[in-house]
Design a protein around this motif. Structure first.
Motif: not given
Length: 313
Positions: A83-87, A112-119, A250-252, A293-295
């Protein structure tokens, strides 16, 4: 956010809201919702477990599921298994427009936009490589099958104009291969420090290769989903800051998620924000109230929109 400023930020966030999380939301008796997270040893699972605990405390039963990462999470959403996923935003956008690795569009929406991923392109400390070009023809693990790192890895090599001996190992296997010399580098997309990489760095010296030089080419080919970020100094042992590429996480969900449920999750992201930041987190990657909210091009679920308007006007 640095370790010295984390407590004040958390104290601030705790004081922002006292709003009931699931008021008027008759979801307490529903079967657990599956939250597709990520690989053991990475931040997807760590964040997912924290979020799952907060949602359960708010009366919304959630089961966190380990997966290969962003691509698999979206496939689980499309198939109704989650029902929910991180992407990652780049992978979510590819799904929205039906681009590879998805055969058809997936009508994703965001909570929502939940955190920043670092490559993070990791090599052994004694390796002579100073940049991506030095990995040409060498054995490199570019993320697990089903992960956003695997997609980004292909894009990275194309931007760098090189070919490598590519494998796609889960994080724990990639760490073992790097440590044993079976791989000369591994690519990971996640928060800083990623637990499995920190454990590796505690056993033997490693370092990150800078990726910022490839940002213009990546943005030219794939749009503004990628941006400049810096891995803080000493994230994985004594080292200078490393400029790299970042992409928001994002949490999508899909439009099938009931508005009341989406609203309850959005309220939890806001009110429980201090408890969703792992204690080891460095940098500025977590749950900034201003960017939640910056998705971007992934639209917010109507239930999340209603919740944010209720909370912030």
């Amino acid at each position: 956010m640095t370790p010295s400023t984390t407590p004040s930020r958390r104290a601030l966030l705790r004081g922002l809201l006292a709003t009931p999380l699931v008021a008027g939301c008759a979801v307490g008796a529903a079967p657990p919702l599956a939250l597709a997270a990520g690989e053991p040893g990475g931040f997807y699972v760590e964040f997912g477990e924290l979020l799952g605990a907060a949602l359960r405390a708010a009366g919304l039963p959630v089961a966190v599921v380990s997966t290969g990462g962003s691509v698999e999470n979206i496939e689980q959403l499309r198939g109704g298994r989650a029902a929910l996923g991180l992407a990652l935003t780049d992978i979510a956008l590819a799904a929205r427009i039906g681009q590879e690795p998805f055969g058809a569009l997936v009508p994703l929406q965001a909570i929502g936009r939940v955190y920043e991923n670092y490559m993070q392109l990791v090599v052994r400390a004694e390796d002579p490589a100073t940049g991506t070009a030095d990995l040409a023809g060498r054995p490199v693990s570019l993320g697990a099958v089903g992960s956003g790192a695997a997609v980004f890895g292909d894009r990275l090599l194309a931007a760098a104009g090189i070919a490598a001996d590519v494998t796609h190992r889960p994080l724990r296997d990639a760490v073992a291969a790097l440590e044993a010399g079976a791989a000369d580098a591994l690519l990971w997309s996640g928060g800083v420090p990623t637990p499995a990489l920190a454990e590796l760095a505690a056993r033997r010296p490693v370092r990150l290769l800078p990726l910022i030089e490839h940002l213009p080419q990546l943005r030219s080919r794939h749009g503004g989903v990628y941006g400049p970020v810096t891995v803080p100094a000493d994230a994985y042992g004594p080292a200078a800051p490393v400029p790299t590429v970042g992409v928001a996480n994002l949490l999508v969900c899909t439009p099938a998620l009931p508005p009341a449920t989406a609203g309850a999750v959005a309220r939890t992201l806001v009110a429980a924000a201090p408890d969703l930041v792992p204690e080891s987190a460095l940098g500025t990657q977590y749950l900034d109230q201003r960017s939640l909210i910056g998705t971007g091009e992934i639209p917010l679920h109507p239930g999340a929109v209603a919740a944010y308007r209720e909370l912030h006007g």
